[in-house]
Scaffold this motif. Structure first.
Motif, PDB file in Angstrom:
ATOM      1  N   LEU A   1       0.830  -1.196   0.000  1.00 13.17           N
ATOM      2  CA  LEU A   1       0.000   0.000   0.000  1.00 13.17           C
ATOM      3  C   LEU A   1       0.868   1.251   0.000  1.00 13.17           C
ATOM      4  CD1 LEU A   1      -2.679  -1.164   2.590  1.00 13.17           C
ATOM      5  CD2 LEU A   1      -2.802  -1.244   0.102  1.00 13.17           C
ATOM      6  N   PHE A   2       0.290   2.347  -0.475  1.00 16.59           N
ATOM      7  CA  PHE A   2       1.006   3.615  -0.534  1.00 16.59           C
ATOM      8  C   PHE A   2       0.828   4.440   0.737  1.00 16.59           C
ATOM      9  CE2 PHE A   2       0.026   3.378  -5.337  1.00 16.59           C
ATOM     10  CZ  PHE A   2       1.071   2.503  -5.530  1.00 16.59           C
ATOM     11  N   ALA A   3      -0.089   4.026   1.599  1.00 20.19           N
ATOM     12  CA  ALA A   3      -0.303   4.692   2.875  1.00 20.19           C
ATOM     13  C   ALA A   3      -0.792   3.636   3.863  1.00 20.19           C
ATOM     14  CB  ALA A   3      -1.323   5.822   2.751  1.00 20.19           C
ATOM     15  N   ARG A   4      -0.593   3.882   5.138  1.00 16.91           N
ATOM     16  CA  ARG A   4      -0.985   2.907   6.139  1.00 16.91           C
ATOM     17  C   ARG A   4      -2.506   2.794   6.196  1.00 16.91           C
ATOM     18  NH1 ARG A   4       2.323   0.478   9.032  1.00 16.91           N
ATOM     19  NH2 ARG A   4       3.933   2.052   8.619  1.00 16.91           N
ATOM     20  N   PRO A   5      -3.049   1.589   6.069  1.00 12.51           N
ATOM     21  CA  PRO A   5      -4.512   1.423   6.047  1.00 12.51           C
ATOM     22  C   PRO A   5      -5.087   1.429   7.463  1.00 12.51           C
ATOM     23  CG  PRO A   5      -3.478  -0.716   5.870  1.00 12.51           C
ATOM     24  CD  PRO A   5      -2.351   0.297   5.905  1.00 12.51           C
ATOM     25  N   THR A   6      -6.391   1.675   7.536  1.00 11.81           N
ATOM     26  CA  THR A   6      -7.080   1.464   8.797  1.00 11.81           C
ATOM     27  C   THR A   6      -7.228  -0.041   9.025  1.00 11.81           C
ATOM     28  OG1 THR A   6      -9.285   1.418   7.806  1.00 11.81           O
ATOM     29  CG2 THR A   6      -8.379   3.589   8.399  1.00 11.81           C
TER      30      THR A   6
END
Length: 402
Positions: A347-352
């Protein structure tokens, strides 16, 4: 053309949901055939063999690869060069009608190879190539060698490119069948389907079909998708039949009156999409799917990555690896060891926590449909915020065995 101030504005999320609904990516279609989806989407990007299968798996409930493979074997769909000079999987009807519409664009591209075609009569080349591939399907090398023998002073590669640009050449099976290997072997669409191509139609119907699958959209969007130019006059001719909007930057957008435009807060589940997915390639402004911060993250040079949508927008890339640990047992009792398939997501950002769970659930569905194995791993690689880091790493976090 000046835009009226009262023309409704569609924001990025509204455009996203409208396009995803038409792309069958907000919910998988039920009771719809693979052939109908290929036609609705006006073809599936097929530069590689597997992407059309993954595109349908993301859109059709109950899809199995044999559904599309069977259509190819029965010659109801086929692979050939159409939009943007790239290979697409199309229905037989579109092979015989859409390609003629795009033929002028394909022929104009031959200007790039004119140095290698000096002294070659293109009409003669067309007739000679047609005779070759209609006598029997020809591998690309065999076609190139035959053309080079006929025009020894020309560039062999330019001759082969010209043949593919001048003729609607289908890649015959077993090329493109699921789980089958096959070199690229070519014949004409007319020969493959046993009926003639239709005369090049007016582009009006194709514009309407494009809007039905990718709209709302601008004139420039349609031109990017199709590779055609000078389409403004077509949209103006169709204007009385269409609705018009504008995006947040004032660009005029056209749409079908009865096309779905869901609320921008409509849930959009995660979707794993293949490389060369048309959803990411078919608009001049791709921000309806690709956030500006992630522009360029779906590819690296000439390499296109498999992409993941979260909340309807590009959010990561992925890969699948299949392995089998040799054999088990001895002598005549030897048997194949259990197979394992690993899905690695970056992923390109930390997911919830909920996004991560939803991605894992969708990933399991992907694996059981497209890569059956005795065991599965779903791994989340280190989050990548670096736009130059373009592939899932081997350092996985919290593998999920299935």
């Amino acid at each position: 053309m000046a835009l009226k101030a009262d023309r409704p504005v569609l924001g990025t999320r509204a455009l996203n949901r409208a396009t995803l609904e038409r792309q069958l990516l907000l919910r998988r279609a039920v009771g719809v055939s693979a052939k109908d989806v290929v036609g609705h989407l006006v073809g599936l990007q097929a530069q590689n063999v597997k992407p059309p299968y993954f595109q349908l798996a993301a859109r059709l409930a109950g899809f199995v690869p044999e559904d599309l493979s069977g259509l190819m074997e029965s010659r109801e769909v086929a692979r050939l060069v159409t939009m943007r000079s790239t290979i697409h999987t199309h229905t037989a009807d579109d092979c015989l009608t859409l390609r003629p519409l795009l033929q002028d664009a394909r022929e104009k591209e031959l200007r790039l190879f004119r140095a290698g075609l000096a002294g070659v009569d293109l009409d003669h080349l067309t007739a000679f190539s047609r005779d070759l591939v209609e006598e029997r399907p020809r591998p690309v090398k065999e076609l190139r060698d035959a053309l080079a023998a006929r025009w020894p002073d020309a560039d062999p590669s330019a001759l082969a490119v010209a043949a593919r640009g001048l003729l609607p050449l289908v890649q015959t099976t077993p090329r493109g069948l699921w789980g089958r290997a096959g070199q690229v072997t070519l014949t004409t669409a007319e020969k493959w389907f046993g009926r003639p191509s239709e005369p090049a139609p007016a582009p009006d119907d194709t514009v309407l079909r494009y809007l039905g699958a990718f709209g709302p959209a601008s004139v420039k969007d349609m031109q990017v998708w199709s590779g055609l130019t000078r389409l403004r006059a077509v949209f103006e001719r169709l204007r009385p039949r269409l609705l018009t909007f504008r995006d947040e930057y004032g660009v005029e957008l056209f749409d079908l009156p009865d096309a779905p435009r869901p609320d921008e807060d409509t849930p959009a589940p995660p979707r794993f999409l293949p490389e060369f997915e048309n959803l990411l390639l078919s608009h001049a402004d791709r921000s309806r799917v690709v956030p500006p911060a992630y522009k360029g993250r779906a590819s690296h040079g000439n390499i296109a990555h498999r992409t993941l949508l979260i909340d309807g927008f590009l959010a990561g890339i992925w890969r699948v690896e299949e392995s089998r640990a040799g054999t088990a047992g001895r002598g005549t009792s030897r048997r194949a060891a259990p197979s394992r398939t690993t899905l690695t997501v970056q992923l390109f950002a930390r997911p919830t926590r909920q996004e991560r769970a939803d991605v894992a659930e969708e990933g399991e569905r992907l694996l059981t449909t497209m890569a059956p194995a005795d065991a599965y791993d779903i791994r989340f690689a280190d989050v990548s915020t670096d736009p130059t880091d373009q592939a899932p790493t081997d350092q996985a976090q919290s593998p999920t065995s299935r």
